[in-house]
Design an enzyme around this catalytic site. Structure first.
Site, PDB file in Angstrom:
ATOM      1  N   CYS A 189     -12.968  -2.212  33.945  1.00  0.00           N
ATOM      2  CA  CYS A 189     -12.687  -2.666  35.303  1.00  0.00           C
ATOM      3  C   CYS A 189     -11.238  -2.327  35.596  1.00  0.00           C
ATOM      4  CB  CYS A 189     -12.904  -4.168  35.373  1.00  0.00           C
ATOM      5  SG  CYS A 189     -12.084  -4.922  36.785  1.00  0.00           S
TER       6      CYS A 189
ATOM      7  N   ARG B 209     -29.711   6.694  -8.280  1.00  0.00           N
ATOM      8  CA  ARG B 209     -30.931   6.272  -8.956  1.00  0.00           C
ATOM      9  C   ARG B 209     -32.033   7.320  -8.780  1.00  0.00           C
ATOM     10  NH1 ARG B 209     -35.473   3.330  -7.277  1.00  0.00           N
ATOM     11  NH2 ARG B 209     -36.453   2.185  -8.980  1.00  0.00           N
TER      12      ARG B 209
ATOM     13  N   ASP C 150       0.818  -1.216   0.000  1.00  0.00           N
ATOM     14  CA  ASP C 150       0.000   0.000   0.000  1.00  0.00           C
ATOM     15  C   ASP C 150       0.849   1.262   0.000  1.00  0.00           C
ATOM     16  OD1 ASP C 150      -1.869  -1.874   0.297  1.00  0.00           O
ATOM     17  OD2 ASP C 150      -2.743  -1.086   2.165  1.00  0.00           O
TER      18      ASP C 150
ATOM     19  N   ASP D 117     -26.585  -5.303  -1.120  1.00  0.00           N
ATOM     20  CA  ASP D 117     -27.374  -4.390  -0.303  1.00  0.00           C
ATOM     21  C   ASP D 117     -26.645  -3.061  -0.148  1.00  0.00           C
ATOM     22  OD1 ASP D 117     -29.538  -3.599   1.081  1.00  0.00           O
ATOM     23  OD2 ASP D 117     -29.148  -4.815   2.867  1.00  0.00           O
TER      24      ASP D 117
ATOM     25  N   LYS E 263     -27.901 -10.216  -4.734  1.00  0.00           N
ATOM     26  CA  LYS E 263     -28.492  -8.878  -4.709  1.00  0.00           C
ATOM     27  C   LYS E 263     -27.785  -8.070  -3.639  1.00  0.00           C
ATOM     28  CE  LYS E 263     -32.894  -6.427  -4.702  1.00  0.00           C
ATOM     29  NZ  LYS E 263     -32.671  -5.485  -3.602  1.00  0.00           N
TER      30      LYS E 263
ATOM     31  N   LYS F 136     -35.845 -12.765  -2.297  1.00  0.00           N
ATOM     32  CA  LYS F 136     -35.329 -12.178  -1.059  1.00  0.00           C
ATOM     33  C   LYS F 136     -34.965 -13.211   0.011  1.00  0.00           C
ATOM     34  CE  LYS F 136     -35.533  -7.705  -1.654  1.00  0.00           C
ATOM     35  NZ  LYS F 136     -36.252  -6.917  -0.740  1.00  0.00           N
TER      36      LYS F 136
ATOM     37  N   TYR G 272     -19.816  -2.727  -7.681  1.00  0.00           N
ATOM     38  CA  TYR G 272     -19.863  -3.861  -8.595  1.00  0.00           C
ATOM     39  C   TYR G 272     -20.835  -3.513  -9.711  1.00  0.00           C
ATOM     40  CZ  TYR G 272     -17.434  -7.327  -5.611  1.00  0.00           C
ATOM     41  OH  TYR G 272     -16.517  -8.032  -4.885  1.00  0.00           O
TER      42      TYR G 272
ATOM     43  N   CYS H 211      -8.667  -9.435  38.401  1.00  0.00           N
ATOM     44  CA  CYS H 211     -10.008  -9.709  37.894  1.00  0.00           C
ATOM     45  C   CYS H 211      -9.975 -11.025  37.107  1.00  0.00           C
ATOM     46  CB  CYS H 211     -10.464  -8.566  36.993  1.00  0.00           C
ATOM     47  SG  CYS H 211     -12.079  -8.859  36.277  1.00  0.00           S
TER      48      CYS H 211
ATOM     49  N   GLU I 264     -23.976  -1.453  -8.170  1.00  0.00           N
ATOM     50  CA  GLU I 264     -24.271  -1.154  -6.779  1.00  0.00           C
ATOM     51  C   GLU I 264     -23.041  -0.575  -6.078  1.00  0.00           C
ATOM     52  OE1 GLU I 264     -27.362  -1.742  -6.132  1.00  0.00           O
ATOM     53  OE2 GLU I 264     -27.651  -2.067  -3.978  1.00  0.00           O
TER      54      GLU I 264
ATOM     55  N   GLU J 102     -27.333 -13.429  -9.857  1.00  0.00           N
ATOM     56  CA  GLU J 102     -26.391 -12.513  -9.196  1.00  0.00           C
ATOM     57  C   GLU J 102     -26.826 -12.222  -7.777  1.00  0.00           C
ATOM     58  OE1 GLU J 102     -26.836  -9.110 -11.718  1.00  0.00           O
ATOM     59  OE2 GLU J 102     -26.114 -10.185 -13.476  1.00  0.00           O
TER      60      GLU J 102
ATOM     61  N   CYS K 136     -15.090  -8.849  39.723  1.00  0.00           N
ATOM     62  CA  CYS K 136     -14.126  -8.790  40.832  1.00  0.00           C
ATOM     63  C   CYS K 136     -14.407  -7.640  41.788  1.00  0.00           C
ATOM     64  CB  CYS K 136     -12.702  -8.687  40.301  1.00  0.00           C
ATOM     65  SG  CYS K 136     -12.320  -7.069  39.610  1.00  0.00           S
TER      66      CYS K 136
ATOM     67  N   TYR L  22       1.965   2.475  -3.282  1.00  0.00           N
ATOM     68  CA  TYR L  22       0.870   3.119  -4.010  1.00  0.00           C
ATOM     69  C   TYR L  22       0.698   4.557  -3.498  1.00  0.00           C
ATOM     70  CZ  TYR L  22      -3.824   3.891  -5.896  1.00  0.00           C
ATOM     71  OH  TYR L  22      -4.910   4.411  -6.557  1.00  0.00           O
ATOM     72  N   ASP L  23       0.679   4.685  -2.169  1.00  0.00           N
ATOM     73  CA  ASP L  23       0.501   6.010  -1.577  1.00  0.00           C
ATOM     74  C   ASP L  23       1.593   6.978  -2.014  1.00  0.00           C
ATOM     75  OD1 ASP L  23      -1.611   4.871  -0.345  1.00  0.00           O
ATOM     76  OD2 ASP L  23      -0.680   4.718   1.636  1.00  0.00           O
TER      77      ASP L  23
ATOM     78  N   CYS M 254     -16.894  -3.588  39.141  1.00  0.00           N
ATOM     79  CA  CYS M 254     -16.797  -4.723  38.229  1.00  0.00           C
ATOM     80  C   CYS M 254     -17.704  -5.861  38.695  1.00  0.00           C
ATOM     81  CB  CYS M 254     -15.352  -5.204  38.159  1.00  0.00           C
ATOM     82  SG  CYS M 254     -15.156  -6.699  37.190  1.00  0.00           S
TER      83      CYS M 254
HETATM   84  S1  IVH Z   1     -30.659  -5.151 -11.697  1.00  0.00           S
HETATM   85  C1  IVH Z   1     -33.955  -3.458 -14.130  1.00  0.00           C
HETATM   86  N1  IVH Z   1     -28.880  -6.521 -10.345  1.00  0.00           N
HETATM   87  O1  IVH Z   1     -31.681  -3.920  -6.317  1.00  0.00           O
HETATM   88  C2  IVH Z   1     -32.945  -4.084 -13.240  1.00  0.00           C
HETATM   89  N2  IVH Z   1     -30.122  -4.849  -9.205  1.00  0.00           N
HETATM   90  O2  IVH Z   1     -34.815  -3.458  -6.579  1.00  0.00           O
HETATM   91  C3  IVH Z   1     -32.459  -3.192 -12.235  1.00  0.00           C
HETATM   92  N3  IVH Z   1     -29.481  -4.556  -6.871  1.00  0.00           N
HETATM   93  O3  IVH Z   1     -31.987  -0.569  -6.840  1.00  0.00           O
HETATM   94  C4  IVH Z   1     -31.553  -3.709 -11.246  1.00  0.00           C
HETATM   95  N4  IVH Z   1     -27.915  -6.091  -6.846  1.00  0.00           N
HETATM   96  O4  IVH Z   1     -29.611  -1.292  -6.620  1.00  0.00           O
HETATM   97  C5  IVH Z   1     -29.820  -5.551 -10.302  1.00  0.00           C
HETATM   98  N5  IVH Z   1     -27.230  -7.778  -9.278  1.00  0.00           N
HETATM   99  C6  IVH Z   1     -28.166  -6.812  -9.237  1.00  0.00           C
HETATM  100  C7  IVH Z   1     -28.439  -6.087  -8.070  1.00  0.00           C
HETATM  101  C8  IVH Z   1     -29.431  -5.110  -8.094  1.00  0.00           C
HETATM  102  C9  IVH Z   1     -28.545  -5.168  -6.146  1.00  0.00           C
HETATM  103  C10 IVH Z   1     -30.367  -3.487  -6.370  1.00  0.00           C
HETATM  104  C11 IVH Z   1     -30.369  -2.279  -7.250  1.00  0.00           C
HETATM  105  C12 IVH Z   1     -31.788  -1.832  -7.362  1.00  0.00           C
HETATM  106  C13 IVH Z   1     -32.527  -2.833  -6.558  1.00  0.00           C
HETATM  107  C14 IVH Z   1     -33.719  -3.311  -7.369  1.00  0.00           C
END
Ligand code: IVH
Length: 673
Positions: free
Chosen positions: A429, A137, A33, A118, A116, A317, A224, A435, A174, A114, A414, A36-37, A411
């Site tokens: 403590c 978005r 690292d 978060d 999903k 989900k 990603y 202790c 995302e 894929e 003890c 790089y820095d 504590c």
């Molecule tokens: S595709 C029309 N792929 O899920 C297709 N969405 O409810 C649009 N999300 O706001 C999304 N991983 O941010 C897609 N592999 C993935 C995803 C993904 C997470 C999120 C995305 C979107 C929400 C859709």
């Protein structure tokens, strides 16, 4: 250094891009690292001198700096849709059936699968391979212009690589915060008394929507790519499937999730969903489900959209990682360093796939910040292998008979008093070595190599000895007997004899090692050494007040107060006395005469990698010679000792005309003494 700044700039830029690609996209770092820095610092310095070199794709933008007063709006040329949700296996079966019916087919459908992620969706536009703008978005039609912030995300390329790039390419994906980064960020928030983030998603959103881009740059965000929006030209335009497009994005240097797959039919989707479900905890990022997309682009366009979501995709989900439950009681646990942690006893609740009945409240500050009371309804979160935690209180549901919680002043293990230094979030403590909760760890530390160095007394054995009740504080080690040891499971006569001998040898130590072995908070090897050299005898140290402690090299107010507190706790003094009674001893420290301390009054800096001795050993040797060892080169530096791969300090010393030795010169010098 090259005398052509443009050429030099180009070289630096390419090197940095290359390293970032290897590090963040291939996950295979090629340089440390720090390297790089350093390159980044050189690039920034060069651009400061020649501002015209600062192009929109310069890696220097990764560090942020631009401060906005507000985010502009960006209208999406192609709306950003959402996804239909599924919850049961049957939902996947009917999803595939609907597709087949609509298309009048009776084969199976190929799906791109894929995780999903978060986090939050972002759109990034590349014009002729250069990142031109990025947007959130928003409501799907209009988002916010977050270009400067997205540019700071470590794994987002500012320039695409490869042949035949599209003229315009909108990459959608995302922005998220990996679990590890999230935990570290929250720990830092708690340490400075700031409010921690509720979950990685909120942390990602809060970090991305900063008007000061250098704050965004300091947060561990990742991106990603998961789809393509606007697309004009380039080899990628000829591809027929979603998965091929993703692969093509990967080749352009865009980061992709590695756990994706292409499968055929609903049953295979169910199998994939279950597999990812099993992996969920061990993934480095949070997910809330799996997205299944019809892989063929031709079929996607035939299927089209209903209202706000495509017919060709489904988000299946997982069970939620946050749930509500009732807090029944609070217990206070004492950890290895004496930290008193409030633990919530909960009405058992099913979260993220397991039943949870305890959750941490982290520390006293966090407990007060949440304002939690017994009987409250709380939201708890369980993600990965992280301990479940209470993230908020649902005040609307507070019952009339909710009970206030008192943080203990003593504590619970003890009964020593609990201390909470001003400005620290954690209460501890003060019992230290007496202790029982802290005992095992304290004894392990006491016996460790850099402390009393008891050969053959490993961690496992310490645990066994404490659990058997044979020892409860370090001094007990010196009263162990042969029959006691041989009676231990899997402990032979020979090992027992050797251990007793090692314990006997360990009694002859030095004051510095002894002080280090006591395990005073924040007193590491170097501080212990400085204390010993400064006070010369234990009795002098015991009499020192805070003022006197502050005179010791490298001892600041916090460390001084830890030392003072430790040495004024009766229980600790009793342990010290027992150790001395058991025969622990050290030779008097003789102050070397000035001619044995040729470095008195000299400031020396160490840099680079030393191969013949460790950094701390070199430092100790220099201090023995009377030197003050400093961390940075300045006009006050008398000597720089530079090992392998020395960097900016070496350059600075050269600039300032400071005498510099390589490691061999230092070793040769020591040999002459
Ligand atoms: S595709 C029309 N792929 O899920 C297709 N969405 O409810 C649009 N999300 O706001 C999304 N991983 O941010 C897609 N592999 C993935 C995803 C993904 C997470 C999120 C995305 C979107 C929400 C859709």
């Amino acid at each position: 250094m090259s005398d052509n700044p443009a050429k030099q700039h180009n070289e630096l830029k390419q090197q940095l891009e290359n390293y970032a690609y290897q590090y963040y996209v291939l996950d295979d770092p090629s340089v440390p690292d720090i390297q790089y820095d350093r390159l980044m610092q050189s690039l920034i310095a060069l651009e400061r001198q020649y501002p015209e070199l600062k192009t929109p794709d310069s890696p220097s933008q990764k560090v942020g700096g631009a401060v906005l007063s507000k985010f502009d709006s960006i209208v999406h040329e192609m709306p950003m849709l959402s996804l239909d949700n599924g919850f049961e296996d049957a939902d996947l079966v009917s999803f595939e059936q609907r597709i087949l019916d609509r298309l009048n087919l009776d084969a199976e459908v190929e799906f791109a699968c894929e995780p999903k992620l978060d986090g939050l969706a972002a759109s990034i536009m590349y014009a002729d391979g250069i990142l031109s703008f990025a947007a959130t978005r928003g409501d799907g039609q209009t988002g916010e212009d977050i270009t400067v912030n997205v540019k700071t995300i470590a794994n987002v390329p500012l320039r695409l690589v490869g042949e035949d790039l599209p003229q315009r390419l909108e990459v959608r994906g995302e922005v998220f915060m990996p679990k590890q980064g999230f935990e570290a960020l929250n720990q830092a928030q708690r340490d400075k008394g700031a409010k921690p983030f509720v979950n990685p998603r909120n942390a990602a959103a809060g970090s991305l929507r900063q008007l000061d881009s250098s704050i965004t740059a300091s947060r561990p965000l990742r991106f990603y790519a998961y789809s393509v929006g606007i697309l004009e030209g380039g080899a990628i335009s000829a591809l027929q499937t979603h998965s091929q497009r993703l692969e093509s994005l990967g080749k352009m240097g865009l980061p992709l999730c590695k756990e994706t797959a292409v499968v055929t039919g609903a049953q295979a989707c169910i199998a994939y969903f279950n597999k990812i479900g099993e992996m969920r905890d061990s993934l480095s990022y949070d997910i809330d489900g799996v997205v299944f997309k019809t892989n063929s682009l031709a079929l996607q366009s035939r299927l089209g959209f209903v209202s706000k979501a495509p017919r060709w995709a489904l988000a299946q989900k997982f069970p939620a990682q946050e749930e509500m439950t009732i807090l029944r009681a609070i217990e206070f646990q004492v950890g290895r360093t004496g930290a008193v942690t409030p633990v919530a006893r909960l009405e058992p609740v099913f979260v993220g796939g397991v039943t949870v009945s305890n959750a941490t409240l982290h520390n006293q500050d966090e407990m007060q910040r949440l304002g939690v009371m017994i009987g409250d309804t709380v939201i708890i979160r369980r993600a990965g292998d992280v301990i479940p935690q209470v993230v908020s209180v649902v005040l609307d549901k507070r019952p009339d008979d909710a009970k206030q919680i008192e943080f203990p002043s003593h504590c619970p293990v003890c009964d020593s008093h609990v201390e909470k230094p001003h400005g620290e979030a954690v209460a501890r403590c003060s019992g230290g070595l007496v202790c029982p909760a802290q005992r095992k760890e304290a004894i392990k530390h006491f016996a460790s190599r850099k402390a009393m160095d008891v050969d053959g007394l490993g961690d496992k054995l310490v645990e066994q000895l404490v659990e058997q009740g044979l020892i409860s504080h370090p001094a007990d080690l010196f009263h162990l007997s042969l029959p006691q040891l041989t009676a231990l499971e899997r402990f032979g006569d020979k090992s027992a004899v050797n251990l007793l001998r090692a314990l006997d040898d360990a009694k002859n130590t030095t004051l510095a090692k002894f002080l280090y072995a006591l395990g005073i908070r924040e007193v590491g090897e170097a501080t212990a050494r400085n204390l010993a050299m400064h006070f010369l005898t234990l009795d002098n140290l015991l009499q020192a007040d805070i003022e006197a402690l502050l005179e010791v090299q490298d001892v600041g107010e916090i460390v001084a107060s830890h030392i003072h507190e430790f040495l004024h706790e009766q229980a600790n003094l009793a342990v010290i006395q027992k150790l001395r009674d058991a025969g622990v001893n050290w030779p008097d420290i003789e102050l070397a005469s000035p001619d044995e301390q040729p470095f008195v009054g000299k400031t020396v800096v160490l840099t680079g990698t030393l191969s013949q001795m460790g950094r701390s050993e070199a430092k100790a040797k220099l201090q023995d010679l009377g030197a003050k060892v400093s961390g940075s080169v300045s006009a006050k530096t008398d000597l720089l000792i530079a090992g392998e791969k020395a960097g900016s300090k070496l350059a600075k010393a050269a600039e300032l005309g400071i005498e510099t030795w390589d490691e061999q010169a230092f070793v040769d010098y020591l040999a002459t003494l």
